[in-house]
Every structure is written in structure tokens, then in C-alpha cells.
Design a protein around this motif. Structure first.
Motif, short mmCIF file in Angstrom:
data_model
loop_
_atom_site.label_atom_id
_atom_site.label_comp_id
_atom_site.label_asym_id
_atom_site.label_seq_id
_atom_site.Cartn_x
_atom_site.Cartn_y
_atom_site.Cartn_z
N LYS A 104 5.88 65.15 105.65
CA LYS A 104 7.13 64.94 105.09
C LYS A 104 6.84 65.74 104.00
O LYS A 104 5.77 66.20 103.25
N ILE A 105 8.21 65.94 103.24
CA ILE A 105 8.50 67.06 102.63
C ILE A 105 9.25 66.34 101.53
O ILE A 105 11.02 65.73 102.29
N GLY A 106 9.67 66.63 100.62
CA GLY A 106 10.63 66.50 99.36
C GLY A 106 11.82 66.90 99.95
O GLY A 106 12.20 68.30 100.49
N ARG A 107 13.20 66.78 99.76
CA ARG A 107 14.38 67.63 99.48
C ARG A 107 14.21 68.76 98.59
O ARG A 107 14.47 68.56 97.57
N LYS A 108 14.58 69.89 99.22
CA LYS A 108 14.27 70.79 98.27
C LYS A 108 15.77 71.32 97.85
O LYS A 108 16.97 71.36 98.62
N LEU A 109 16.15 71.18 96.36
CA LEU A 109 17.09 71.34 95.63
C LEU A 109 17.63 72.86 95.34
O LEU A 109 16.72 73.55 95.66
N PRO A 110 18.76 72.93 95.70
CA PRO A 110 19.01 74.63 95.68
C PRO A 110 19.20 75.44 94.26
O PRO A 110 19.25 74.90 93.48
N ASP A 111 18.42 76.13 94.11
CA ASP A 111 18.57 77.36 93.41
C ASP A 111 19.95 77.68 92.87
O ASP A 111 20.50 77.47 93.61
N THR A 112 20.66 77.34 91.35
CA THR A 112 21.47 77.78 91.13
C THR A 112 21.39 78.63 90.08
O THR A 112 20.39 79.17 88.98
N LEU A 113 22.46 79.74 89.96
CA LEU A 113 22.53 80.67 88.37
C LEU A 113 23.89 79.85 87.54
O LEU A 113 25.02 79.30 87.90
N THR A 114 24.28 79.63 86.07
CA THR A 114 24.50 79.58 85.42
C THR A 114 25.89 80.84 85.27
O THR A 114 25.25 81.63 85.44
N GLU A 115 26.78 80.04 85.48
CA GLU A 115 28.01 81.48 84.80
C GLU A 115 28.16 82.53 83.71
O GLU A 115 28.46 83.36 84.16
N ASP A 116 27.07 82.18 82.57
CA ASP A 116 26.82 83.62 81.69
C ASP A 116 25.51 84.20 82.70
O ASP A 116 25.90 85.55 81.99
N GLU A 117 24.79 84.05 83.25
CA GLU A 117 23.75 84.36 84.27
C GLU A 117 24.55 85.34 86.02
O GLU A 117 24.37 86.46 85.37
N ILE A 118 25.51 83.90 85.78
CA ILE A 118 25.78 85.79 86.65
C ILE A 118 27.20 86.62 86.16
O ILE A 118 27.10 87.94 86.65
N ASP A 119 27.29 86.42 84.92
CA ASP A 119 27.96 87.80 84.21
C ASP A 119 27.53 88.16 83.94
O ASP A 119 27.26 89.68 83.69
N LYS A 120 25.81 87.84 83.06
CA LYS A 120 25.00 89.05 83.03
C LYS A 120 24.32 90.09 84.25
O LYS A 120 24.37 90.82 83.71
N LEU A 121 23.97 89.46 84.87
CA LEU A 121 23.79 89.88 86.39
C LEU A 121 24.92 91.24 86.79
O LEU A 121 24.65 92.47 87.08
N ILE A 122 26.50 90.46 86.42
CA ILE A 122 28.10 92.13 87.15
C ILE A 122 27.62 93.06 86.21
O ILE A 122 27.89 93.95 85.80
N THR A 123 27.26 92.47 84.94
CA THR A 123 27.63 93.28 83.65
C THR A 123 26.54 94.90 83.60
O THR A 123 26.59 95.92 83.40
N ALA A 124 25.18 94.28 84.50
CA ALA A 124 24.11 95.22 84.39
C ALA A 124 24.17 95.68 86.04
O ALA A 124 23.46 96.86 85.66
N ILE A 125 25.21 95.97 86.26
CA ILE A 125 25.44 96.53 87.63
C ILE A 125 25.88 98.25 86.86
O ILE A 125 26.54 98.40 85.72
N ASP A 126 25.35 99.34 87.47
CA ASP A 126 25.29 100.96 86.64
C ASP A 126 27.04 100.97 87.32
O ASP A 126 27.03 101.91 88.39
N LEU A 127 28.35 101.57 86.92
CA LEU A 127 29.47 101.45 87.75
C LEU A 127 29.79 102.43 87.35
O LEU A 127 30.64 103.43 87.56
N SER A 128 28.77 103.76 86.77
CA SER A 128 28.89 105.65 86.83
C SER A 128 28.06 105.69 88.63
O SER A 128 28.58 106.34 88.37
#
Length: 298
Positions: A104-128
Motif C-alpha cells: 500500500k502506498i499513498g499517491r505522491k504529489l509532484p514537487d513544484t516550483l513557484t514562479e519566483d523560484e523559476i525566475d531565480k533559477l533562470i537568472t542564475a544562469i551564467d550568460l557570459s
């Protein structure tokens, strides 16, 4: 019938009859290979036709010491499918897993990111660095189109229909679907193509592949995982994220902004609406908003 022969026939059945992707076939095959290894290590002389429920139970008991309930359940399901195939082909009369229950296992809900966390991840990319523009386009595409990682790495230049506002995606079982692509995602893909991809020495066979490594070959799934893990560490994100997290976030944010489940199902390429319904569990306030907006006695 020997295990090797049975496994080969089963793999062919999964590919031709069920139309599964190579990743799914490999996953099913691994379950059977684990059972074969168990028989060899314990010098148990049982064929796919003669193996008993008792031996299968011994195997599952040993596996249970190594993996969690969810992995056990998936393993049992994989073996049950294999023996169902043997019964269907009249190699066996019964399935030895008929009376074996999954934990017996519970239904695992997927992890999600907030819009702010997604923005921070993309902003952290070194574009140089040249790969920075590529990585930004990758994250924007994962989140903007809700792709699986396998769909992303296999995306072709010939799959891009920017004038129409769509991309063609080849999903599980080689099933194709068209997914809308927003202007911001198109913009970053075009920047990557113009400033990075056009200057790569592209290897033969990868001329149509969109996202390439520095050697001009298709990126691996593992490389996408690595890119995301490194960015998460860079911004100090505590969540355990993967490429699939962007897909979950795509669906969740659409739902929160009142998109209907059927549209999300089509964009994600889910065969069944019940798979898509898991996103409702992430934000039950969506259900309240639907009732308040559409019920005649609101």
C-alpha cells in the motif's frame, strides 16, 4: 523456454503491440533481469514457464530489503505484466503474481516550483558562457511547453513552427502532439540558435537536433539533470528538483490560472485524464473557484 528468449519476445511485444518508448521497454526489462539475477545467485533452476509463486515471493522479499514500497509496487506491476504476456501467448496457464499484492502506498504529489523560484533559477544562469544561452533556452522550453526531458533532448529544428505558435513534440510511444509555444520561449530559442548553435561544429546525424553539446552532438538526459541540479545549488534551493519539476510546475500554474484539465491533458500528452487530475490535488482552491464561478446556486 529460456529467460533470454522470453525477454526478447516480450520486448518485441512492448515495442510493436503496445507502442512503448525505449525508456519504458528498458524499465520493464530491468524488472525481469533482476529476477533472472536472483535465480542465478541462488542457483534456482526455474524457467519462465515453470517458476512458481513461492519463488517469486522469495525474490520480492529480498528486493523489499533494498527498495521502498513505491519501487516494490512498480517491480511487482512490471513482473505481472511480463507473466500476463506469457499467459496471453499460451506459454503458461496462470500468472504466478496473481495472488501477490502490491504494498500500500499513498499517491505522491509532484514537487513544484513557484514562479519566483523559476525566475531565480533562470537568472542564475551564467550568460557570459556560450552554454548559458543554451541552458536558458532549455529551461524556458521545459517550463514554457511542459516537456518531458526525453522530449526536450529529441526536439528538432524541423519541429519548430514559430509562425504558427506551436512546436511538434514526440512523446511516449512515438505519439506526436502540437504544443503552443509563447513568444518569450521562442525569443530565447532564437537567441541560442543565432548566437551559439550556428557557431558549433555540428556532427553528422545531428544537423536537425535543436539542443547540442559543445561537441555538436545531442545532449543527454543526464546532462539536463546536471544543469538543473547545479543551478538549484547555486541559488540555495532546498527542494529536490529535476527536469520533470518544470513540467509539473507548467501544469500546476496553468491550473491555478483557470486553464481547464482537458487542455492541460492535451498539452502534456497524457493518455488518460486521470493522470492529469493529480494536479487538482496540488491546489484544491481551484475546485472552489470553479464552483463559485459556474454553479447556478453560487
Amino acid at each position: 523456454m529460456k529467460w533470454k528468449h522470453a525477454l526478447k519476445d516480450y520486448q518485441l511485444y512492448l515495442k510493436i503491440e503496445r507502442g512503448l518508448s525505449q525508456n519504458s521497454i528498458d524499465s520493464y526489462s530491468l524488472d525481469i533481469q533482476k529476477l533472472i539475477l536472483f535465480l542465478e545467485e541462488n542457483t534456482i533452476n526455474s524457467s519462465p514457464i515453470s517458476i512458481s509463486t513461492e519463488i517469486i515471493q522469495q525474490f520480492i522479499y529480498e528486493i523489499a530489503k533494498q527498495v521502498n514500497a513505491r519501487s516494490q509496487s512498480r517491480l511487482i506491476s512490471g513482473l505481472r505484466s511480463f507473466f500476463n504476456y506469457l499467459v496471453f501467448e499460451d506459454y503458461r496457464k496462470t500468472n504466478p503474481l496473481e495472488l501477490i499484492e502490491s504494498p500500500k502506498i499513498g499517491r505522491k504529489l509532484p514537487d513544484t516550483l513557484t514562479e519566483d523560484e523559476i525566475d531565480k533559477l533562470i537568472t542564475a544562469i551564467d550568460l557570459s558562457k556560450p552554454q548559458g544561452e543554451r541552458n536558458r533556452a532549455i529551461l524556458e522550453t521545459l517550463y514554457g511547453c511542459g516537456l518531458r526531458v526525453s522530449e526536450l533532448v529529441n526536439l528538432k529544428l524541423s519541429d519548430l513552427f514559430f509562425d504558427e505558435g506551436f512546436i511538434k513534440v514526440t512523446g511516449k510511444g512515438d505519439k506526436q502532439r502540437f504544443v503552443p509555444i509563447v513568444p518569450i520561449t521562442q525569443k530565447y530559442i532564437n537567441i541560442y540558435r543565432k548566437e551559439v548553435r550556428n557557431h558549433i561544429n555540428i556532427q553528422a546525424g545531428f544537423e536537425d537536433t535543436l539542443f547540442l553539446n559543445r561537441r555538436g552532438k545531442q545532449l543527454t538526459r543526464a546532462m539536463i539533470f546536471t544543469i538543473i541540479k547545479q543551478l538549484a545549488e547555486k541559488i540555495g534551493l532546498k527542494k529536490n528538483i529535476s527536469p520533470h519539476t518544470f513540467r509539473h510546475s507548467f501544469a500546476t500554474h496553468l491550473l491555478q490560472n483557470d486553464a481547464d484539465l482537458r487542455s492541460i491533458q492535451l498539452m502534456l500528452g497524457h493518455e488518460s485524464i486521470t493522470t492529469t487530475e493529480i494536479y487538482v490535488h496540488l491546489d484544491k482552491s481551484h475546485l472552489t473557484k470553479v464552483v463559485e464561478k459556474y454553479h447556478p446556486r453560487k
